[in-house]
Design a protein around this motif. Sequence first.
Motif, PDB file in Angstrom:
ATOM      1  N   CYS A  82     -20.201   0.643 -10.530  1.00 21.89           N
ATOM      2  CA  CYS A  82     -21.516   0.474 -11.183  1.00 21.89           C
ATOM      3  C   CYS A  82     -21.890   1.697 -12.011  1.00 21.89           C
ATOM      4  CB  CYS A  82     -22.597   0.207 -10.134  1.00 21.89           C
ATOM      5  SG  CYS A  82     -24.208  -0.148 -10.864  1.00 21.89           S
ATOM      6  N   ILE A 105     -25.012   3.150 -14.646  1.00 23.53           N
ATOM      7  CA  ILE A 105     -26.403   2.918 -15.074  1.00 23.53           C
ATOM      8  C   ILE A 105     -26.652   3.724 -16.350  1.00 23.53           C
ATOM      9  CG2 ILE A 105     -28.841   3.246 -14.489  1.00 23.53           C
ATOM     10  CD1 ILE A 105     -28.143   2.841 -11.561  1.00 23.53           C
ATOM     11  N   SER A 138     -23.654  -6.881 -11.002  1.00 18.17           N
ATOM     12  CA  SER A 138     -23.770  -6.181 -12.290  1.00 18.17           C
ATOM     13  C   SER A 138     -23.027  -4.844 -12.207  1.00 18.17           C
ATOM     14  CB  SER A 138     -25.250  -5.932 -12.611  1.00 18.17           C
ATOM     15  OG  SER A 138     -25.376  -4.990 -13.651  1.00 18.17           O
ATOM     16  N   HIS A 173     -25.739  -8.726 -15.868  1.00 15.56           N
ATOM     17  CA  HIS A 173     -26.418  -7.422 -15.954  1.00 15.56           C
ATOM     18  C   HIS A 173     -27.745  -7.409 -15.206  1.00 15.56           C
ATOM     19  CE1 HIS A 173     -23.591  -5.901 -18.902  1.00 15.56           C
ATOM     20  NE2 HIS A 173     -23.740  -7.014 -19.602  1.00 15.56           N
ATOM     21  N   LEU A 174     -28.054  -6.211 -14.701  1.00 15.83           N
ATOM     22  CA  LEU A 174     -29.406  -5.940 -14.214  1.00 15.83           C
ATOM     23  C   LEU A 174     -30.057  -5.021 -15.249  1.00 15.83           C
ATOM     24  CD1 LEU A 174     -31.724  -5.720 -12.050  1.00 15.83           C
ATOM     25  CD2 LEU A 174     -30.532  -3.684 -11.215  1.00 15.83           C
ATOM     26  N   SER A 196     -27.739  -4.187  -8.097  1.00 15.62           N
ATOM     27  CA  SER A 196     -26.567  -4.425  -8.951  1.00 15.62           C
ATOM     28  C   SER A 196     -25.422  -5.013  -8.118  1.00 15.62           C
ATOM     29  CB  SER A 196     -26.091  -3.126  -9.609  1.00 15.62           C
ATOM     30  OG  SER A 196     -27.111  -2.593 -10.412  1.00 15.62           O
ATOM     31  N   SER A 230     -25.597  -1.591 -15.523  1.00 13.46           N
ATOM     32  CA  SER A 230     -27.036  -1.880 -15.446  1.00 13.46           C
ATOM     33  C   SER A 230     -27.797  -0.897 -16.330  1.00 13.46           C
ATOM     34  CB  SER A 230     -27.510  -1.783 -13.997  1.00 13.46           C
ATOM     35  OG  SER A 230     -26.796  -2.711 -13.201  1.00 13.46           O
TER      36      SER A 230
END
Length: 441
Positions: free
Chosen positions: A157, A159, A115, A76-77, A110, A118
Motif C-alpha cells: 500500500c 499513500i 486498494s 482505490h481509497l 485500504s 490510496s
Amino acid sequence: MSKKLLLKDAHVEGIRYFETYRKQGGYGAAEKALKMTPEEILEEVKTSGLRGRGGAGFPTGMKWSFLAKPEGVPRHLVVNADESEPGTFKDRYLMEFLPHLLIEGMLISSYCLGSNVSYIYIRGEYSWIPDILEEAIEEAKAAGFLGKNILGTGFDCEIYVQRGGGAYICGEETALLESLEGKRGNPRLKPPFPAVKGLWERPTVVNNVESIAAIVPIIDITGAEYAKIGVGRSTGTKLISACGNINKPGVYEIDMTITVEEFIYSDEYCGGIPNGKKLKACIPGGSSVPIVPANLLLKTVNGEPRYMNYESLADGGFATGTMMGSGGFIVLDEDQCVVEHTMTLARFYNHESCGQCTPCREGTGWMYKILKKIEKGEGRMEDIDLLWDIQRKIEGNTICPLGDAAAWPVAAAIRHFRDEFEWHIKNPELSQTQNYGLANY
Ligand code: L3W
Ligand code: SF4
C-alpha cells in the motif's frame, strides 16, 4: 463527560510523530486488522453503524459493500480532506495533530477494500498540512506499515497526498475525482457512483478524514462496542468544530447523547455565550444546513430536549429540521443579523458554483443580489417571495448538492426569520447603519 475515541491522545506531546503514537498503542489496530480477512473487517465496520462524517451521514459499511470488484481492475481509497465547508475545521485538527491516526485508518481501510494505491485530497488552503502528512507517511513506511509486503502479509500500500487548488466544489466527491485526475473540478452525474466508476473509471471509495480515522477505534474495540456508544443510528463519537458567539471555540469530541443546550452552555464544551448575550440561532452542521432559531434548537416541537445527534437535529426532515452535516457548529447571539449572515453565505455559494447547471449558476447569483439589496435597505416586500421562489427552483434541480446547499440556508432564514427581512425593507435608513439584531434587542 463524552467518551473520547479519536482525540484521547491529542494532548500527548509529540503524538504527531510515529514513535510517540506507537508508544500510545498506535498501529495496534492495524496489526490486528492485518490478521483478519477483508470480509471480517467489513463486518466490523457494518456492525459499528459508522456513518460518513463528511456531511451526508451515509453508512460507511454499506458504501464499502457497494465497491465493485471486477477481475483485474485496481480499486482505490480516496480520503476527502477538502474541508471547505464554512464553520468546519475538525479534519484540519485531526490531520495537524494526529496524522498517524488517519494513516493507520487508511492502511486498515485500504487492506479491507483492496486498494494498493490510496490518496488524500487536501484543500490547497491547508498549505502547511501536506508536509505533516507526508512526514507521517514516510515514518509509517520506514516502520514497515506502508510500502511493499506490509508486516509480511503480502499486502502492498502506497499513500499519496494531492493538494487542491482552492475550490469548495472539489469537496463534492465526483468533482474531487475529476480534480485528482488533473481536470477541472466539475461534478459528475451520479449514478454511476464512485463505488462503481470512480478514479480513472475504477471502483473507488471516497470517505471523509474523520470517517477513516474512526476505523482505528472500531477495530480496536470492535464494531459491537463502538455501536454501544451514542444512541440509535448515531453510533460512536463525532467531532464538532464549534465557532461563532461562544466562549470556547474549538474542536470537541462528543458521544451524541448530550443535549444541544449542554453543548453550548457547559464549560466542557462551548462555555456559553460571551457577555451574557442571549442565543438567537445556530447552524449545527456547517453552512449548508438550515439555520435553527433558539427555541427550536434547545427543544423539539414536542418539548423534548434536542440532542446533538443525526436523528434529533434532523427532526422534522429538511422542511422544518436541520442536519448534523459535517459538524460545523456556528452559534449566533442576539446581536447578529440573519439577513446579513444569509447574504454572506449566498455570496459564498455563488462564488463557488462551478456553473454547469443553470439553476445553481444563475439562481445563486440572483439570491445574492436580492439579499444584498434587502440588507442595504433597498429591497421591496415582494423580493422576499421572489427569493423564496428562486431557492425552490434550485433545490433538487442540479447535478450536485451545492445547489441544495445554497438553497436551504435561504429557505430556513425566510421561514424562521421573515420579520428580519421585513424590518430591513421597512427601515431603509436604519438598515444603512445598523443590523437587525443591534437595533431590536
Ligand atoms: C454507491 C449508492 N454509493 C450514495 C454514496 C455516495 C457518497 C455518499 C453519500 O454530499 C452532503 C451534501 C452537503 N451506491 C449510493 C452510494 N452513495 N448512494 O454515499 O452520498 P450523498 O449523495 O448523500 O452525499 P454527498 O454527495 O457526499 C454530502 C453536505 O454533505 N455537507 C457538506 C459539507 C462539506 C464538507 C467539507 O467541506 N468537508 O464536509 C454538509 O452538510 O451539502 O448534502 O459517497 O457516493 N446507491
Ligand atoms: Fe456546479 Fe452548482 Fe451544478 Fe453543482 S449544482 S454541478 S456546483 S452548477
